[in-house]
Motif scaffolding. Sequence first.
Motif, PDB file in Angstrom:
ATOM      1  N   ALA A   9       1.023  -1.001  -0.297  1.00  0.00           N
ATOM      2  CA  ALA A   9      -0.444  -0.006  -0.156  1.00  0.00           C
ATOM      3  C   ALA A   9       0.547   1.500   0.152  1.00  0.00           C
ATOM      4  N   ARG A  10       1.694   0.942   1.181  1.00  0.00           N
ATOM      5  CA  ARG A  10       2.549   2.524   1.072  1.00  0.00           C
ATOM      6  C   ARG A  10       3.329   1.936  -0.572  1.00  0.00           C
ATOM      7  N   GLY A  11       4.211   1.012  -0.682  1.00  0.00           N
ATOM      8  CA  GLY A  11       4.376   1.769  -2.508  1.00  0.00           C
ATOM      9  C   GLY A  11       3.809   2.265  -3.246  1.00  0.00           C
ATOM     10  N   ILE A  12       2.118   1.761  -2.999  1.00  0.00           N
ATOM     11  CA  ILE A  12       1.121   2.273  -4.295  1.00  0.00           C
ATOM     12  C   ILE A  12       1.639   3.877  -3.848  1.00  0.00           C
ATOM     13  N   PHE A  13       1.367   4.455  -2.485  1.00  0.00           N
ATOM     14  CA  PHE A  13       0.615   5.585  -2.299  1.00  0.00           C
ATOM     15  C   PHE A  13       1.429   6.473  -2.605  1.00  0.00           C
ATOM     16  N   ASP A  14       3.066   5.943  -2.524  1.00  0.00           N
ATOM     17  CA  ASP A  14       4.372   6.393  -2.779  1.00  0.00           C
ATOM     18  C   ASP A  14       4.801   7.289  -4.208  1.00  0.00           C
ATOM     19  N   LYS A  15       4.062   6.593  -4.775  1.00  0.00           N
ATOM     20  CA  LYS A  15       3.867   6.115  -6.498  1.00  0.00           C
ATOM     21  C   LYS A  15       2.937   8.294  -7.298  1.00  0.00           C
ATOM     22  N   ILE A  16       1.789   7.958  -6.023  1.00  0.00           N
ATOM     23  CA  ILE A  16       0.888   9.133  -6.319  1.00  0.00           C
ATOM     24  C   ILE A  16       1.243  10.116  -6.993  1.00  0.00           C
ATOM     25  N   PRO A  17       1.718  10.771  -7.850  1.00  0.00           N
ATOM     26  CA  PRO A  17       2.417  11.944  -7.797  1.00  0.00           C
ATOM     27  C   PRO A  17       1.401  12.970  -7.284  1.00  0.00           C
ATOM     28  N   GLU A  18       0.203  13.524  -7.302  1.00  0.00           N
ATOM     29  CA  GLU A  18      -0.269  14.333  -6.456  1.00  0.00           C
ATOM     30  C   GLU A  18      -0.764  14.037  -5.875  1.00  0.00           C
ATOM     31  N   ARG A  19      -0.535  13.736  -4.388  1.00  0.00           N
ATOM     32  CA  ARG A  19      -1.281  12.766  -3.649  1.00  0.00           C
ATOM     33  C   ARG A  19      -2.525  14.380  -2.894  1.00  0.00           C
ATOM     34  N   ASP A  20      -3.722  13.913  -2.541  1.00  0.00           N
ATOM     35  CA  ASP A  20      -4.817  14.616  -1.198  1.00  0.00           C
ATOM     36  C   ASP A  20      -5.284  13.885  -0.191  1.00  0.00           C
ATOM     37  N   ALA A  21      -5.203  15.121  -0.040  1.00  0.00           N
ATOM     38  CA  ALA A  21      -5.921  14.455   1.953  1.00  0.00           C
ATOM     39  C   ALA A  21      -6.734  13.244   1.643  1.00  0.00           C
ATOM     40  N   VAL A  22      -7.407  12.952   1.011  1.00  0.00           N
ATOM     41  CA  VAL A  22      -8.217  11.393   1.157  1.00  0.00           C
ATOM     42  C   VAL A  22      -6.822   9.904   0.692  1.00  0.00           C
ATOM     43  N   SER A  23      -5.737  10.458  -0.536  1.00  0.00           N
ATOM     44  CA  SER A  23      -4.865   9.698  -0.181  1.00  0.00           C
ATOM     45  C   SER A  23      -3.440   9.361   1.144  1.00  0.00           C
ATOM     46  N   TRP A  24      -3.704  10.762   1.459  1.00  0.00           N
ATOM     47  CA  TRP A  24      -3.335  10.480   2.724  1.00  0.00           C
ATOM     48  C   TRP A  24      -3.520   9.588   4.026  1.00  0.00           C
ATOM     49  N   ASN A  25      -4.858  10.232   3.742  1.00  0.00           N
ATOM     50  CA  ASN A  25      -5.944   9.795   5.200  1.00  0.00           C
ATOM     51  C   ASN A  25      -5.598   8.513   5.047  1.00  0.00           C
ATOM     52  N   SER A  26      -5.865   7.871   3.593  1.00  0.00           N
ATOM     53  CA  SER A  26      -6.288   6.016   3.482  1.00  0.00           C
ATOM     54  C   SER A  26      -5.264   5.770   4.442  1.00  0.00           C
ATOM     55  N   MET A  27      -3.599   6.666   4.064  1.00  0.00           N
ATOM     56  CA  MET A  27      -2.591   5.895   4.153  1.00  0.00           C
ATOM     57  C   MET A  27      -2.242   5.974   6.167  1.00  0.00           C
ATOM     58  N   ILE A  28      -2.683   7.226   6.687  1.00  0.00           N
ATOM     59  CA  ILE A  28      -2.229   7.068   8.034  1.00  0.00           C
ATOM     60  C   ILE A  28      -3.366   6.276   8.526  1.00  0.00           C
ATOM     61  N   ALA A  29      -4.725   6.118   8.034  1.00  0.00           N
ATOM     62  CA  ALA A  29      -5.519   5.272   9.480  1.00  0.00           C
ATOM     63  C   ALA A  29      -5.110   3.609   9.019  1.00  0.00           C
ATOM     64  N   ALA A  30      -4.892   2.989   7.159  1.00  0.00           N
ATOM     65  CA  ALA A  30      -4.543   1.677   7.616  1.00  0.00           C
ATOM     66  C   ALA A  30      -3.510   1.619   8.926  1.00  0.00           C
ATOM     67  N   TYR A  31      -1.785   2.554   8.175  1.00  0.00           N
ATOM     68  CA  TYR A  31      -0.831   2.201   9.664  1.00  0.00           C
ATOM     69  C   TYR A  31      -1.827   2.240  11.131  1.00  0.00           C
ATOM     70  N   ALA A  32      -2.363   3.962  11.399  1.00  0.00           N
ATOM     71  CA  ALA A  32      -3.198   3.468  12.796  1.00  0.00           C
ATOM     72  C   ALA A  32      -4.220   1.912  13.474  1.00  0.00           C
ATOM     73  N   GLN A  33      -4.876   2.050  12.218  1.00  0.00           N
ATOM     74  CA  GLN A  33      -5.698   0.252  12.049  1.00  0.00           C
ATOM     75  C   GLN A  33      -4.082  -0.757  12.428  1.00  0.00           C
ATOM     76  N   HIS A  34      -3.351  -0.914  11.779  1.00  0.00           N
ATOM     77  CA  HIS A  34      -2.451  -1.891  12.241  1.00  0.00           C
ATOM     78  C   HIS A  34      -1.308  -1.824  13.278  1.00  0.00           C
ATOM     79  N   TYR A  35      -1.908  -0.567  14.328  1.00  0.00           N
ATOM     80  CA  TYR A  35      -0.933  -0.826  15.458  1.00  0.00           C
ATOM     81  C   TYR A  35       0.384  -0.197  15.179  1.00  0.00           C
TER      82      TYR A  35
END
Length: 101
Positions: A9-35
């Motif tokens: 998921a992080r690899g895909i996130f890092d390849k997004i050229p222009e990340r908006d709040a939705v993409s940031w939120n998704s990755m932050i929430a995934a990290y939080a959910q998985h401790y």
Amino acid sequence: GKCGNLDDARGIFDKIPERDAVSWNSMIAAYAQHYRGKEAFKLFREMELEGVTPDKVTFTAILDACTKMAALAYGKLIHVSIIERGFESDVVVGTAIVDMY
């Protein structure tokens, strides 16, 4: 992220050229959910440094990371940011604040 494969998921996130709040939120929430709070905290900081404004979803996710990591001092700093942005009256954010304390 929801399936637990956060590295992919992080690899895909890092390849997004222009990340908006939705993409940031998704990755932050995934990290939080998985401790993986440290990664969530780091990503939250990167988000701010890149000039993306945190929203209610961002704060709910980062507070979840604070709760799971028992990071009260960091959570208090986040709480101040929430107040400054006027999100403390939001029911979901307010519940996350109560859970964190």
